[in-house]
Design a protein around this motif. Structure first.
Motif, mmCIF file in Angstrom:
data_model
loop_
_atom_site.group_PDB
_atom_site.id
_atom_site.type_symbol
_atom_site.label_atom_id
_atom_site.label_comp_id
_atom_site.label_asym_id
_atom_site.label_seq_id
_atom_site.Cartn_x
_atom_site.Cartn_y
_atom_site.Cartn_z
ATOM 1 N N ALA A 1 0.833 -1.210 0.000
ATOM 2 C CA ALA A 1 0.000 0.000 0.000
ATOM 3 C C ALA A 1 0.866 1.258 0.000
ATOM 4 C CB ALA A 1 -0.933 -0.011 1.206
ATOM 5 N N PHE A 2 1.973 1.209 0.738
ATOM 6 C CA PHE A 2 2.876 2.357 0.789
ATOM 7 C C PHE A 2 3.449 2.664 -0.591
ATOM 8 C CE2 PHE A 2 7.301 3.771 0.909
ATOM 9 C CZ PHE A 2 7.152 4.993 1.538
ATOM 10 N N LEU A 3 3.917 1.654 -1.274
ATOM 11 C CA LEU A 3 4.505 1.859 -2.595
ATOM 12 C C LEU A 3 3.474 2.400 -3.582
ATOM 13 C CD1 LEU A 3 6.696 -1.372 -2.918
ATOM 14 C CD2 LEU A 3 7.441 0.925 -2.266
ATOM 15 N N HIS A 4 2.236 2.001 -3.415
ATOM 16 C CA HIS A 4 1.157 2.474 -4.288
ATOM 17 C C HIS A 4 0.786 3.918 -3.969
ATOM 18 C CE1 HIS A 4 -3.148 3.125 -5.249
ATOM 19 N NE2 HIS A 4 -2.855 2.452 -6.359
ATOM 20 N N ASP A 5 0.722 4.256 -2.685
ATOM 21 C CA ASP A 5 0.202 5.558 -2.265
ATOM 22 C C ASP A 5 1.225 6.681 -2.341
ATOM 23 O OD1 ASP A 5 -2.126 4.227 -1.685
ATOM 24 O OD2 ASP A 5 -1.805 4.170 0.483
ATOM 25 N N THR A 6 2.509 6.364 -2.191
ATOM 26 C CA THR A 6 3.522 7.413 -2.044
ATOM 27 C C THR A 6 3.618 8.360 -3.243
ATOM 28 O OG1 THR A 6 4.791 6.095 -0.483
ATOM 29 C CG2 THR A 6 5.971 7.835 -1.631
ATOM 30 N N PRO A 7 3.600 7.893 -4.487
ATOM 31 C CA PRO A 7 3.669 8.852 -5.592
ATOM 32 C C PRO A 7 2.535 9.871 -5.569
ATOM 33 C CG PRO A 7 4.176 6.656 -6.389
ATOM 34 C CD PRO A 7 3.696 6.491 -4.975
ATOM 35 N N GLU A 8 1.337 9.451 -5.197
ATOM 36 C CA GLU A 8 0.218 10.393 -5.112
ATOM 37 C C GLU A 8 0.390 11.349 -3.943
ATOM 38 O OE1 GLU A 8 -2.270 10.961 -7.264
ATOM 39 O OE2 GLU A 8 -1.125 9.575 -8.517
ATOM 40 N N PHE A 9 0.880 10.837 -2.826
ATOM 41 C CA PHE A 9 1.154 11.692 -1.659
ATOM 42 C C PHE A 9 2.169 12.772 -2.033
ATOM 43 C CE2 PHE A 9 4.070 12.207 2.081
ATOM 44 C CZ PHE A 9 3.235 13.015 2.835
ATOM 45 N N GLU A 10 3.221 12.386 -2.728
ATOM 46 C CA GLU A 10 4.259 13.351 -3.091
ATOM 47 C C GLU A 10 3.799 14.296 -4.195
ATOM 48 O OE1 GLU A 10 8.017 10.597 -1.640
ATOM 49 O OE2 GLU A 10 7.585 10.740 -3.785
ATOM 50 N N LYS A 11 2.862 13.852 -4.991
ATOM 51 C CA LYS A 11 2.291 14.751 -5.989
ATOM 52 C C LYS A 11 1.556 15.885 -5.306
ATOM 53 C CE LYS A 11 -0.518 14.736 -10.218
ATOM 54 N NZ LYS A 11 -1.356 13.913 -11.129
ATOM 55 N N MET A 12 0.884 15.579 -4.204
ATOM 56 C CA MET A 12 0.199 16.625 -3.444
ATOM 57 C C MET A 12 1.196 17.625 -2.857
ATOM 58 S SD MET A 12 -2.992 14.787 -1.453
ATOM 59 C CE MET A 12 -2.048 13.449 -0.718
ATOM 60 N N ILE A 13 2.349 17.135 -2.417
ATOM 61 C CA ILE A 13 3.372 18.020 -1.863
ATOM 62 C C ILE A 13 3.829 19.017 -2.925
ATOM 63 C CG2 ILE A 13 5.749 18.123 -0.978
ATOM 64 C CD1 ILE A 13 5.285 15.369 0.267
ATOM 65 N N VAL A 14 4.127 18.513 -4.110
ATOM 66 C CA VAL A 14 4.639 19.361 -5.190
ATOM 67 C C VAL A 14 3.562 20.315 -5.684
ATOM 68 C CG1 VAL A 14 5.597 19.348 -7.522
ATOM 69 C CG2 VAL A 14 6.344 17.632 -5.853
ATOM 70 N N GLU A 15 2.345 19.828 -5.815
ATOM 71 C CA GLU A 15 1.253 20.684 -6.282
ATOM 72 C C GLU A 15 0.903 21.771 -5.266
ATOM 73 O OE1 GLU A 15 -1.902 18.035 -7.329
ATOM 74 O OE2 GLU A 15 -1.084 17.661 -9.341
ATOM 75 N N GLU A 16 1.260 21.551 -4.010
ATOM 76 C CA GLU A 16 1.077 22.571 -2.983
ATOM 77 C C GLU A 16 2.081 23.705 -3.148
ATOM 78 O OE1 GLU A 16 -0.030 24.698 0.450
ATOM 79 O OE2 GLU A 16 -1.096 23.284 -0.821
ATOM 80 N N GLY A 17 3.073 23.494 -4.000
ATOM 81 C CA GLY A 17 4.066 24.533 -4.260
ATOM 82 C C GLY A 17 5.345 24.380 -3.456
ATOM 83 N N ILE A 18 5.497 23.268 -2.754
ATOM 84 C CA ILE A 18 6.704 23.020 -1.973
ATOM 85 C C ILE A 18 7.810 22.487 -2.891
ATOM 86 C CG2 ILE A 18 7.711 21.646 -0.094
ATOM 87 C CD1 ILE A 18 4.931 21.612 1.210
ATOM 88 N N ILE A 19 8.997 23.070 -2.793
ATOM 89 C CA ILE A 19 10.157 22.572 -3.523
ATOM 90 C C ILE A 19 10.579 21.267 -2.844
ATOM 91 C CG2 ILE A 19 12.514 23.085 -4.268
ATOM 92 C CD1 ILE A 19 11.783 26.094 -3.763
ATOM 93 N N PHE A 20 10.721 20.201 -3.620
ATOM 94 C CA PHE A 20 10.847 18.870 -3.021
ATOM 95 C C PHE A 20 12.006 18.086 -3.623
ATOM 96 C CE2 PHE A 20 8.988 14.408 -2.642
ATOM 97 C CZ PHE A 20 9.313 14.287 -1.299
ATOM 98 N N PHE A 21 12.891 17.593 -2.733
ATOM 99 C CA PHE A 21 14.033 16.786 -3.153
ATOM 100 C C PHE A 21 14.037 15.466 -2.390
ATOM 101 C CE2 PHE A 21 15.445 21.175 -3.825
ATOM 102 C CZ PHE A 21 15.895 21.117 -5.136
ATOM 103 N N LYS A 22 14.425 14.390 -3.087
ATOM 104 C CA LYS A 22 14.595 13.078 -2.456
ATOM 105 C C LYS A 22 15.996 12.565 -2.806
ATOM 106 C CE LYS A 22 11.234 10.785 -4.394
ATOM 107 N NZ LYS A 22 10.147 9.839 -4.728
ATOM 108 N N PHE A 23 16.805 12.331 -1.794
ATOM 109 C CA PHE A 23 18.161 11.837 -2.007
ATOM 110 C C PHE A 23 18.296 10.412 -1.480
ATOM 111 C CE2 PHE A 23 18.836 16.481 -1.698
ATOM 112 C CZ PHE A 23 19.521 16.698 -2.877
#
Length: 293
Positions: free
Chosen positions: A162-184
């Motif tokens: 479920a985590f692997l399925h949900d995470t891309p959508e969760f992070e899409k909300m972060i970016v669409e909120e206007g937050i600059i987002f990096f994953k290292f």
């Protein structure tokens, strides 16, 4: 009373190698390969003087970027993931070193409480997201469920899926909120990790960094590799890509972390010459980077 041996056997290039973390003498097969492990492209660490000069120039730009964020209200999140001893703490330290701690903070959460375990999985992380003008780094993050938890049996296979399925959508909300987002994802070789673990075990000031989970995890290198590859494949996206950085040499790796943030953030007074160009031998993007780097 005899103590239980914590020696671990590894099969490296068809040879059986034994590593005992309690033995104060580091095995030659570890010591000789801690930089070049995993096909690392450099045989020596970056020159200390060059590192210092390059780091200082980048940190000036980081301060300028953060000042612009405060003036314009921009928000930034940088997630740092990687195996134990990959260099997350040091990378975060050079990022924050000269920033105003009132508007630049690091989040390193302990294991969830009983209340948090009953909440939506992402909920306790959202509470620490940045407000206007803030830069927030995560020393480990919601990606615990992509790596440590499934490997150590701290979540069910269904929760992991479920985590692997949900995470891309969760992070899409972060970016669409206007937050600059990096994953290292900070990547290291086996011998590199073993040497760093050994250094911690026998240091009078760093021994506390070595946990029981680290000891158990030494025996699960291949399991962690599989979990890493599965996680990055499922959660790498155009809106929230994974940036993979080789960290056998912490100096080169830290430089690439700061450089990547600066190259991909707009701010007033940006000096592209001071920032410089990425080293393609050290930094890459997404699943292909794990194969190419």
């Amino acid at each position: 009373m005899a103590t239980e041996s914590r020696a671990v056997e590894f099969d490296i290039d068809g040879k059986k190698r034994v590593f005992d973390i309690d033995d104060p003498k580091l095995p030659d097969w570890v010591d000789d390969n801690d930089i070049t492990a995993g096909g690392y492209p450099y045989k020596k660490r970056m020159d200390k003087g060059e590192y210092k000069d390059t780091l200082e120039a980048l940190q000036v730009q980081i301060v300028n970027m953060h000042t612009h964020m405060q003036e314009t209200g921009k928000r930034l999140i940088a997630v740092f993931e990687g195996r134990d001893a990959a260099g997350k703490g040091g990378s975060i330290s050079v990022l924050h070193e000269f920033l105003n701690p009132r508007t630049a903070r690091n989040v390193a959460l302990s294991k969830p409480s009983d209340v948090e375990r009953g909440q939506w999985y992402f909920q306790r992380y959202i509470e620490h997201f940045p407000t206007t003008g803030e830069l927030v780094s995560f020393d480990r993050s919601w990606y615990n469920r992509g790596g440590v938890e499934p490997v150590m049996g701290f979540c069910t296979p269904e929760q992991h899926k479920a985590f692997l399925h949900d995470t891309p959508e969760f992070e899409k909300m972060i970016v669409e909120e206007g937050i600059i987002f990096f994953k290292f994802w900070l990547n290291i070789g086996l011998e590199t990790q073993l040497k760093r673990f050994h250094d911690r075990r026998h240091s009078p000031v760093k021994y506390w960094k070595l946990s029981g989970i680290d000891i158990v995890g030494m025996q699960k290198w291949d399991d962690y590799t599989l979990a890493r590859d599965t996680m990055i494949q499922a959660t790498h996206s155009s809106h929230a890509p994974w940036t993979v950085i080789r960290m056998n040499d912490k100096r080169r790796g830290r430089i690439e972390v700061l450089r990547h943030i600066l190259r991909n953030t707009d701010y007033e007074g940006k000096d592209t010459d001071a920032i410089g160009s990425p080293d393609p031998k050290i930094i890459g993007s997404g699943p292909m980077a794990l194969e190419e780097l």
